[in-house]
Structure formats: structure tokens, C-alpha cells
Design an enzyme around this catalytic site. Structure first.
Site, PDB file in Angstrom:
ATOM      1  N   SER A  34       0.820  -1.215   0.000  1.00 19.14           N
ATOM      2  CA  SER A  34       0.000   0.000   0.000  1.00 19.14           C
ATOM      3  C   SER A  34       0.856   1.269   0.000  1.00 19.14           C
ATOM      4  O   SER A  34       0.468   2.279  -0.606  1.00 19.14           O
ATOM      5  CB  SER A  34      -0.946  -0.010   1.202  1.00 19.14           C
ATOM      6  OG  SER A  34      -0.228  -0.181   2.404  1.00 19.14           O
ATOM      7  N   GLU A 107      10.994  -8.714  -4.635  1.00 18.82           N
ATOM      8  CA  GLU A 107      11.491  -7.468  -4.028  1.00 18.82           C
ATOM      9  C   GLU A 107      12.986  -7.587  -3.738  1.00 18.82           C
ATOM     10  O   GLU A 107      13.761  -6.669  -4.011  1.00 18.82           O
ATOM     11  CB  GLU A 107      10.728  -7.187  -2.728  1.00 18.82           C
ATOM     12  CG  GLU A 107       9.274  -6.810  -2.960  1.00 18.82           C
ATOM     13  CD  GLU A 107       8.460  -6.695  -1.685  1.00 18.82           C
ATOM     14  OE1 GLU A 107       7.417  -6.034  -1.739  1.00 18.82           O
ATOM     15  OE2 GLU A 107       8.839  -7.268  -0.655  1.00 18.82           O
TER      16      GLU A 107
HETATM   17  C1  5RP Z   1       5.251  -6.624   0.322  1.00 17.30           C
HETATM   18  C2  5RP Z   1       6.079  -5.841   1.253  1.00 17.30           C
HETATM   19  C3  5RP Z   1       5.581  -4.497   1.667  1.00 17.30           C
HETATM   20  O1  5RP Z   1       6.534  -3.547   1.353  1.00 17.30           O
HETATM   21  C4  5RP Z   1       5.318  -4.495   3.135  1.00 17.30           C
HETATM   22  O2  5RP Z   1       4.446  -5.563   3.457  1.00 17.30           O
HETATM   23  C5  5RP Z   1       4.686  -3.177   3.593  1.00 17.30           C
HETATM   24  O3  5RP Z   1       3.407  -3.081   3.054  1.00 17.30           O
HETATM   25  P1  5RP Z   1       2.499  -1.815   3.264  1.00 17.30           P
HETATM   26  O4  5RP Z   1       3.174  -0.679   2.572  1.00 17.30           O
HETATM   27  O5  5RP Z   1       1.188  -2.196   2.622  1.00 17.30           O
HETATM   28  O6  5RP Z   1       2.355  -1.568   4.748  1.00 17.30           O
HETATM   29  O7  5RP Z   1       7.128  -6.233   1.688  1.00 17.30           O
HETATM   30  O8  5RP Z   1       5.763  -7.907   0.126  1.00 17.30           O
END
Ligand code: 5RP
Length: 232
Positions: A34, A107
Site C-alpha cells: 500500500s 522485491e
Molecule cells: C510486500 C512488502 C511491503 O513492502 C510491506 O508488506 C509493507 O506493506 P504496506 O506498505 O502495505 O504496509 O514487503 O511484500
């Protein structure tokens, strides 16, 4: 400010950072989640300045393309100046837990290629010791139980991630995720290396060997800028 407002704040701050520091015509590495979505929406205003993006998930690809970005295959890229992504936790050294959205493997791959990792996060993500957020581990399905036993031996409580219908969550790579509760991660680099070495582990969601270079942290007082010395 709400958490969503803080995410929008840092998404815009990251777009401003990229616009001010990354040469026109560059390709941008883009994370998932998000907060990364807020960055995508903010950088979309200056999309014409960039050749395109490298994406860390199918969901991010859809969002980038909906804004008109050309999405490049990482195999066709020689260099990547910058990677922008969120985190589930970040410590004082810039090490992170990532993978809450299940995109940890792609990632980590894109981050490993980038010269600079810019983490964007709201203040709730900053921690002294990581582990309150369950540590995601992407595993080949046949190794799920064996890896679960090893994680239990480490002192964690492994839980296989499921969808709302109770079926296993499947990553973009066709694998499963074990979320590990109850760890107190005092040496993230050592734990990352240890778990990564187990047969059947695809990726552990610890980003310590390649942590963030810069964090744009959204706080009630505005965006705090924190730089880290990274020694790969
Ligand atoms: C996805 C990730 C995201 O960067 C992490 O979960 C943070 O998510 P958000 O910005 O929705 O809080 O690692 O795999």
C-alpha cells in the site's frame, strides 16, 4: 494523521526524491504494497521523465501499467539506480522485515540490483528489535513442513499463510509462505544467512545483507529522512 495519510505523505516524498535525484530517462525499481502504491500514484505525475520501471510483483505491474508506465523485464536491464519500497519493520541500521504482501522474493531480487534502496514507511514500522511483525519465509511447497520444524527449533511459531477461503496463499512464483511469530531478531544478518541456507527456502523476508540506504519515515511532524551506511 491516519496511517493512510502518512503513507501518502511518504509516497509523495519518495516521488519528490526520485524527481530531484534520478536523471531523466532512467528506469525506476518499484516495490509492492500500500505504501509503494502511494509512491506509484505520486510518481505517475512525472512518468514522462522516465523510460519506465522494473516491478517487484504482478500487482505492482498492473498498477504501473494502469498509469502508462512501460514495465521492463529485469533481464533486459543493465543498471538500476534506485529501488523504492515499503517495509513491515525497519530497525536503526536500515535492516527490514518485508513480505507482508507476499512479494519478498521479487522485491529482494530487484533490490539486489539497485544502487540505492529507498524505504518508505510510516512511523509505526520503525522498531528497536525486529520480530513483532511475523517474519515471512517463502518456501517450495514440498519443504513446508520440514522448514516449519526448523523454524520451531529456532524458537519461532511458524504459521502457513492462507487466503480468506483457507487455501494456502500462493506467491507470484508458485510457492507458499510461512509467517514466523515470536522471534526476537537481534542479529538480522546472521538469521538471514542461516534461514536462506536451508534447502527449500526460496527467500526469507529479512533484508539485512542488503538493507535500506535511506528511509523516508512518515511521522506526525512530517517526513523524517534517515540515512544508513550499508556494507554489502
Ligand atoms: C510486500 C512488502 C511491503 O513492502 C510491506 O508488506 C509493507 O506493506 P504496506 O506498505 O502495505 O504496509 O514487503 O511484500
Amino acid at each position: 494523521m491516519t496511517q493512510d495519510e502518512l503513507k501518502q505523505l511518504v509516497g509523495q516524498a519518495a516521488a519528490d526524491y526520485v524527481n530531484g535525484n534520478v536523471p531523466e530517462g532512467s528506469i525506476i525499481g518499484v516495490g509492492t504494497g500500500s505504501t509503494a502504491n502511494c509512491f506509484i500514484d505520486a510518481i505517475a505525475k512525472t512518468r514522462a521523465c522516465y523510460r519506465g520501471a522494473v516491478s517487484s510483483s504482478l500487482a505492482t505491474t498492473v498498477r504501473l501499467e494502469s498509469h502508462g508506465f512501460k514495465v521492463f523485464d529485469l533481464n533486459d536491464i543493465e543498471t538500476l539506480l534506485i529501488y523504492v519500497d515499503g517495509a513491515d519493520e525497519i530497525n536503526v541500521c536500515g535492516a527490514m522485515i518485508k513480505g507482508g504482501g507476499g512479494a519478498l522474493t521479487r522485491e529482494k531480487i530487484v533490490a539486489s540490483v539497485a544502487d540505492m534502496f529507498v524505504c518508505i514507511a510510516d512511523a509505526s514500522k520503525r522498531v528497536e528489535v525486529m520480530g513483532t511483525f511475523p517474519l515471512p519465509v517463502e518456501v517450495l511447497p514440498m519443504a513446508r513442513t520440514a522448514i516449519g520444524r526448523k523454524l520451531t527449533a529456532l524458537g519461532g511459531v511458524p504459521i502457513v499463510r492462507v487466503n480468506k477461503d483457507g487455501a494456502p496463499f500462493i506467491t507470484d512464483n508458485g510457492n507458499e509462505i510461512i509467517d514466523v511469530k515470536g522471534l526476537s531478531i537481534t542479529d538480522p544478518r546472521a538469521l538471514e544467512a542461516q534461514i536462506n541456507a536451508w534447502p527449500g527456502v526460496v527467500t526469507v523476508g529479512l533484508f539485512a545483507a542488503r538493507g535500506a540506504n535511506l528511509c523516508l519515515l512518515g511521522t506526525e511532524k512530517g517526513v523524517e529522512r534517515i540515512e544508513y551506511a550499508q556494507h554489502a
